[in-house]
Design an enzyme around this catalytic site. Structure first.
Site, PDB file in Angstrom:
ATOM      1  CB  VAL A  81      -0.921   0.012   1.246  1.00 54.56           C
ATOM      2  CG1 VAL A  81      -1.765   1.273   1.295  1.00 54.56           C
ATOM      3  CG2 VAL A  81      -1.808  -1.226   1.267  1.00 54.56           C
ATOM      4  CD  GLU A 113       6.820 -16.158   2.673  1.00 50.89           C
ATOM      5  OE1 GLU A 113       6.905 -17.374   2.458  1.00 50.89           O
ATOM      6  OE2 GLU A 113       6.461 -15.347   1.800  1.00 50.89           O
ATOM      7  CG  ASN A 118       4.688  -4.661   8.407  1.00 54.24           C
ATOM      8  OD1 ASN A 118       3.875  -3.911   8.953  1.00 54.24           O
ATOM      9  ND2 ASN A 118       4.760  -4.798   7.083  1.00 54.24           N
ATOM     10  CE1 TYR A 125      -1.388  -9.404   5.545  1.00 53.16           C
ATOM     11  CE2 TYR A 125       0.710  -9.658   6.657  1.00 53.16           C
ATOM     12  CZ  TYR A 125      -0.027  -9.222   5.572  1.00 53.16           C
ATOM     13  OH  TYR A 125       0.609  -8.624   4.512  1.00 53.16           O
TER      14      TYR A 125
END
Length: 156
Positions: A81, A113, A118, A125
């Protein structure tokens, strides 16, 4: 896509990535990553028939994703993004669309992955039902050495 408990309220249109998009995608790729993919990698993914998609808002690429699908498995190879638009729902939206596409292509599971550092992506997720399976040691290059990758999966 309908993911329980996930509302998607960002404006975008999704379409197939074409070679003419690579220049605009490379601009985003270079802003987002220390070690971006190359033009050749994107070109090869498009030409090889991978699922390469671009999300646009008012003609501006806001996100893109590259996924391979085969043997009832999908593998998210790149999901990005625009940095200035992160945390506004575009990542969730394009991932939801890619999950729908993987289902239509008869994949039962989606793997990806993510860097342990992050935290925003990891939270996304997790909200979308991905579970941690394993760690790839030293997977990502950094300017200070290498960083591990967490391998995540979600049944579709």
């Amino acid at each position: 896509m309908s993911v329980p408990g996930v509302a998607i309220a960002v404006a975008y249109s999704m379409r197939r990535m074409e070679e003419k998009d690579i220049a605009a995608i490379m601009e985003v790729e270079r802003l987002a990553y220390e070690f971006p993919w190359t033009v050749g990698i994107f070109r090869d993914c498009i030409r090889s028939g991978y699922c390469c998609r671009v999300a646009e808002n008012n003609g501006l690429p806001v996100a893109y994703a590259v996924m391979s699908v085969g043997a009832r498995e999908a593998h998210m190879l790149n999901l990005c993004v625009r940095p200035e638009l992160q945390n506004k729902g575009y990542g969730r939206a394009i991932l939801a669309d890619m999950m729908d596409l993987a289902r239509r292509l008869r994949a039962d599971i989606l793997f990806l992955e993510v860097r342990p550092s992050n935290l925003a992506a990891r939270a996304l997720y997790e909200r979308l039902g991905f579970n941690e399976l394993a760690t790839r040691t030293g997977y990502y290059p950094t300017h200070r050495g290498r960083e591990d990758a967490l391998i995540l999966a979600r049944h579709l």
